[in-house]
Design a protein around this motif. Structure first.
Motif, short mmCIF file in Angstrom:
data_model
loop_
_atom_site.label_atom_id
_atom_site.label_comp_id
_atom_site.label_asym_id
_atom_site.label_seq_id
_atom_site.Cartn_x
_atom_site.Cartn_y
_atom_site.Cartn_z
N TYR A 36 43.25 59.74 21.33
CA TYR A 36 43.30 60.94 20.50
C TYR A 36 41.92 61.49 20.30
O TYR A 36 41.74 62.46 20.26
N ALA A 37 40.74 60.58 20.78
CA ALA A 37 39.54 61.23 20.89
C ALA A 37 39.15 61.48 22.25
O ALA A 37 38.08 61.67 22.58
N SER A 38 40.04 61.71 23.20
CA SER A 38 39.73 61.98 24.68
C SER A 38 39.37 63.39 24.77
O SER A 38 39.71 64.22 23.83
N HIS A 39 38.70 63.72 26.00
CA HIS A 39 38.44 65.01 26.39
C HIS A 39 39.74 65.94 26.17
O HIS A 39 39.55 67.07 26.24
N GLU A 40 40.90 65.29 26.97
CA GLU A 40 41.92 66.18 27.13
C GLU A 40 42.61 66.76 25.77
O GLU A 40 42.78 67.96 25.63
N ILE A 41 42.40 65.88 24.77
CA ILE A 41 43.14 66.38 23.39
C ILE A 41 42.09 67.33 22.78
O ILE A 41 42.65 68.23 22.48
N GLY A 42 40.69 67.00 22.97
CA GLY A 42 39.74 67.91 22.17
C GLY A 42 40.09 69.13 22.98
O GLY A 42 39.64 70.28 22.39
N LEU A 157 47.92 76.23 28.13
CA LEU A 157 46.94 75.25 27.73
C LEU A 157 47.06 74.07 27.66
O LEU A 157 46.21 73.27 28.24
N VAL A 158 48.42 73.46 28.29
CA VAL A 158 48.75 72.16 28.73
C VAL A 158 48.24 72.01 30.17
O VAL A 158 47.57 71.06 30.43
N ARG A 159 48.42 73.04 30.88
CA ARG A 159 47.85 72.95 32.22
C ARG A 159 46.58 72.76 32.44
O ARG A 159 45.78 72.22 33.31
N GLN A 160 45.84 73.60 31.60
CA GLN A 160 44.38 73.67 31.50
C GLN A 160 43.57 72.39 30.87
O GLN A 160 42.67 72.04 31.54
N ASN A 161 44.33 71.46 30.17
CA ASN A 161 43.90 70.30 29.74
C ASN A 161 44.29 68.97 30.15
O ASN A 161 43.84 68.03 29.97
N ILE A 162 45.61 68.94 30.95
CA ILE A 162 46.19 67.70 31.26
C ILE A 162 45.38 67.27 32.64
O ILE A 162 45.17 67.98 33.37
N THR A 163 45.50 66.11 32.52
CA THR A 163 45.01 65.32 33.71
C THR A 163 45.76 65.28 35.02
O THR A 163 47.13 64.83 34.98
N PRO A 164 45.47 65.98 35.97
CA PRO A 164 46.56 66.11 37.20
C PRO A 164 46.98 64.42 37.77
O PRO A 164 46.28 63.65 37.68
N GLN A 165 48.18 64.81 38.36
CA GLN A 165 48.56 63.60 38.95
C GLN A 165 48.71 63.69 40.58
O GLN A 165 49.02 64.86 41.04
#
Length: 284
Positions: A36-42, A157-165
């Protein structure tokens, strides 16, 4: 993502109830846990125009609304569901392992949860709302306010903040997520550029979310550009792309309760499973 996304097509009990609550949040009270406190969520919250506030660890009183919601969820929803075993410490009191109590599919559970929220939780009076229901307060606020609901491009927004696989470009089939291949002309050209004669299939960074199951984004390692790849529909995966948002709500014609058809069906399945287990145990 779910709270920001429009849900106006979701109707229940022959149109008597609608899930019309959505839009950008201003303040997000988050648990102190790592995810919840991760950079991705923030980053996602910031990009959507909201502010994130991390509550102290072990300080439930800092986020009373969500803590109260889970308490209500247990007493009004989960306790009615067949197979619910309570908290982990309570599960130890049962004769059969947790897995043997499973009698609802994920899709059925999600449908019942959505049904309960819309036909029950949203309609019940709340002390914190001075005896009004969340639905009534929402509707009155919209009627009296000139502020329009704003919804960002959720997928962006999701694409900008999600961690790529990491995924391998499997020749001209493209990249694979689950049982689905994603490809495009641009991706085929990238494959040809990255694989001189005799070279192994290249691994690239990809972005895929369930929010956009019909597409994936592949990062060009040479330029950093994101390449759009569309899903290849086959007989094996066609069903998952046919479903619409409303199709995923099973049993929406009746309000959630002990006698809801899905609940009754699950109860019968659970009783049958446990009777079979008891029978096998006695025969041994």
């Amino acid at each position: 993502i779910h709270s920001l996304s429009p849900k106006p097509t979701m109707s229940f009990v022959n149109g008597q109830y609608h899930w019309n609550m959505y839009g950008n949040g201003e303040n997000y009270i988050a648990d102190a846990g790592g995810p919840y406190a991760s950079h991705e969520i923030g980053g996602f919250i910031s990009a959507s125009g909201g502010d994130q506030h991390i509550a102290e660890a072990g300080a439930g009183y800092r986020k009373p609304y969500i803590e109260r919601f889970f308490g209500t969820l247990r007493t009004q929803f989960l306790s009615i569901l067949p197979g619910y075993m309570g908290k982990l410490k309570n599960a130890k009191q049962y004769d059969h392992p947790i897995q043997k109590h499973a009698c609802l599919t994920v899709k059925q559970f999600e449908s019942l949860l959505a049904n309960y929220i819309v036909t029950g939780y949203h309609q019940n009076p709340h002390k914190g709302l001075l005896g009004k229901s969340p639905q009534k307060v929402w509707d009155e606020t919209l009627d009296s306010s000139t502020t329009q609901l704003k919804v960002h491009d959720i997928g962006r927004l999701v694409r900008q903040n999600i961690t790529p696989q990491k995924r391998t470009i499997q020749g001209h089939q493209g990249v694979q997520f689950g049982n689905t291949f994603y490809n495009s002309r641009s991706l085929k050209r990238l494959y040809d550029v990255l694989t001189p004669k005799g070279a192994e299939n290249p691994k690239v960074e990809c972005i895929f979310t369930e929010l956009e199951p019909d597409q994936a984004w592949v990062k060009n390692p040479l330029t950093g550009e994101l390449i759009l790849a569309k899903a290849k529909i086959t007989s094996l995966n066609a069903d998952q792309f046919k479903e619409t948002q409303e199709d995923r709500i099973l049993g929406a014609d009746q309000p959630f309760g002990f006698d809801h058809p899905l609940v009754a069906q699950a109860r019968a399945l659970l009783n049958s499973n446990l009777e079979e287990l008891d029978s096998k145990t006695k025969s041994q």
